[in-house]
Design a protein around this motif. Structure first.
Motif, short mmCIF file in Angstrom:
data_model
loop_
_atom_site.label_atom_id
_atom_site.label_comp_id
_atom_site.label_asym_id
_atom_site.label_seq_id
_atom_site.Cartn_x
_atom_site.Cartn_y
_atom_site.Cartn_z
N VAL A 32 0.85 -1.18 0.00
CA VAL A 32 0.00 0.00 0.00
C VAL A 32 0.89 1.24 0.00
N PRO A 33 0.46 2.30 -0.71
CA PRO A 33 1.28 3.51 -0.74
C PRO A 33 1.22 4.27 0.58
N ALA A 34 2.26 5.02 0.84
CA ALA A 34 2.32 5.87 2.03
C ALA A 34 2.70 7.28 1.60
N ASP A 35 2.00 8.26 2.12
CA ASP A 35 2.38 9.65 1.89
C ASP A 35 3.59 9.97 2.76
N PRO A 36 4.40 10.94 2.34
CA PRO A 36 5.52 11.33 3.20
C PRO A 36 5.01 11.82 4.56
N PHE A 37 5.69 11.40 5.61
CA PHE A 37 5.34 11.87 6.94
C PHE A 37 5.84 13.30 7.10
N THR A 38 5.08 14.11 7.81
CA THR A 38 5.43 15.52 7.99
C THR A 38 6.28 15.77 9.24
N SER A 39 6.34 14.75 10.11
CA SER A 39 7.10 14.88 11.36
C SER A 39 7.25 13.49 11.98
N SER A 40 8.05 13.41 13.02
CA SER A 40 8.16 12.15 13.75
C SER A 40 6.83 11.78 14.39
N ALA A 41 6.10 12.78 14.88
CA ALA A 41 4.78 12.50 15.47
C ALA A 41 3.83 11.94 14.40
N ASP A 42 3.89 12.47 13.20
CA ASP A 42 3.06 11.96 12.11
C ASP A 42 3.42 10.50 11.82
N ALA A 43 4.69 10.17 11.83
CA ALA A 43 5.12 8.78 11.61
C ALA A 43 4.58 7.88 12.73
N ILE A 44 4.71 8.33 13.96
CA ILE A 44 4.22 7.56 15.11
C ILE A 44 2.72 7.33 15.00
N ASP A 45 1.99 8.33 14.53
CA ASP A 45 0.54 8.20 14.36
C ASP A 45 0.16 7.09 13.39
N HIS A 46 1.09 6.66 12.56
CA HIS A 46 0.82 5.65 11.54
C HIS A 46 1.36 4.26 11.88
N PHE A 47 1.89 4.06 13.09
CA PHE A 47 2.36 2.75 13.48
C PHE A 47 1.20 1.76 13.45
N ALA A 48 1.49 0.48 13.25
CA ALA A 48 0.48 -0.55 13.04
C ALA A 48 -0.41 -0.80 14.26
N SER A 49 0.05 -0.45 15.44
CA SER A 49 -0.73 -0.65 16.65
C SER A 49 -0.76 0.65 17.46
N THR A 50 -1.93 1.01 17.96
CA THR A 50 -2.01 2.21 18.80
C THR A 50 -1.19 2.03 20.07
#
Length: 145
Positions: free
Chosen positions: A63-81
């Motif tokens: 699946v495609p991923a948009d570029p993350f805008t920050s480390s927090a944005d990357a963390i928001d996309h981890f596979a598990s909350t």
């Protein structure tokens, strides 16, 4: 590139967010330096430049991923909350914790899916791996849509 044995649990991820150095070689240099720095740490340590994820994510996970805008944005996309947290050192003010879903799942040993990016298969594979390591771990199912 340094690789780790397939059976080794990675208990510490170090997230970089460097949008200037997006090459594989630049990331690999940081990984090699970290491997030397953490050579005496018993657990697996993985360093990744989250600003590069969009360059390889679709090929790796389908699946495609948009570029993350920050480390927090990357963390928001981890596979598990349950895994969505980060700690950073703020110059002059100590540690800053980012935990958009809190720590109840982590300390309660409850793994919850975060279906914003990772495919179901990624979450379920991680869940099997972690449950084998920690049998008390409660794994919540992927939501049916």
């Amino acid at each position: 590139m340094t690789s780790r044995p397939a059976t080794e649990q990675r208990l510490l991820d170090i997230v970089l967010g460097n949008p200037v150095c997006l090459s594989y070689e630049a990331e690999d240099r940081v990984i090699e330096k970290a491997a030397a720095l953490f050579a005496d740490v018993d657990t697996g340590v993985e360093v990744r430049n989250e600003a590069r994820v969009h360059l390889w994510y679709e090929e790796h996970f389908g699946v495609p991923a948009d570029p993350f805008t920050s480390s927090a944005d990357a963390i928001d996309h981890f596979a598990s909350t349950t895994c969505c947290f980060g700690i950073t050192r703020e110059p002059g003010s100590g540690l800053r914790v980012y935990a958009p879903h809190g720590f109840d799942g982590l300390f309660g040993m409850v793994l919850r899916p975060n279906p914003v990016l990772a495919p179901r298969e990624v979450y379920e594979a991680k869940a099997r791996q972690w449950q084998a390591e920690w049998p008390r771990l409660v794994v919540e199912p992927w939501p049916e849509r």
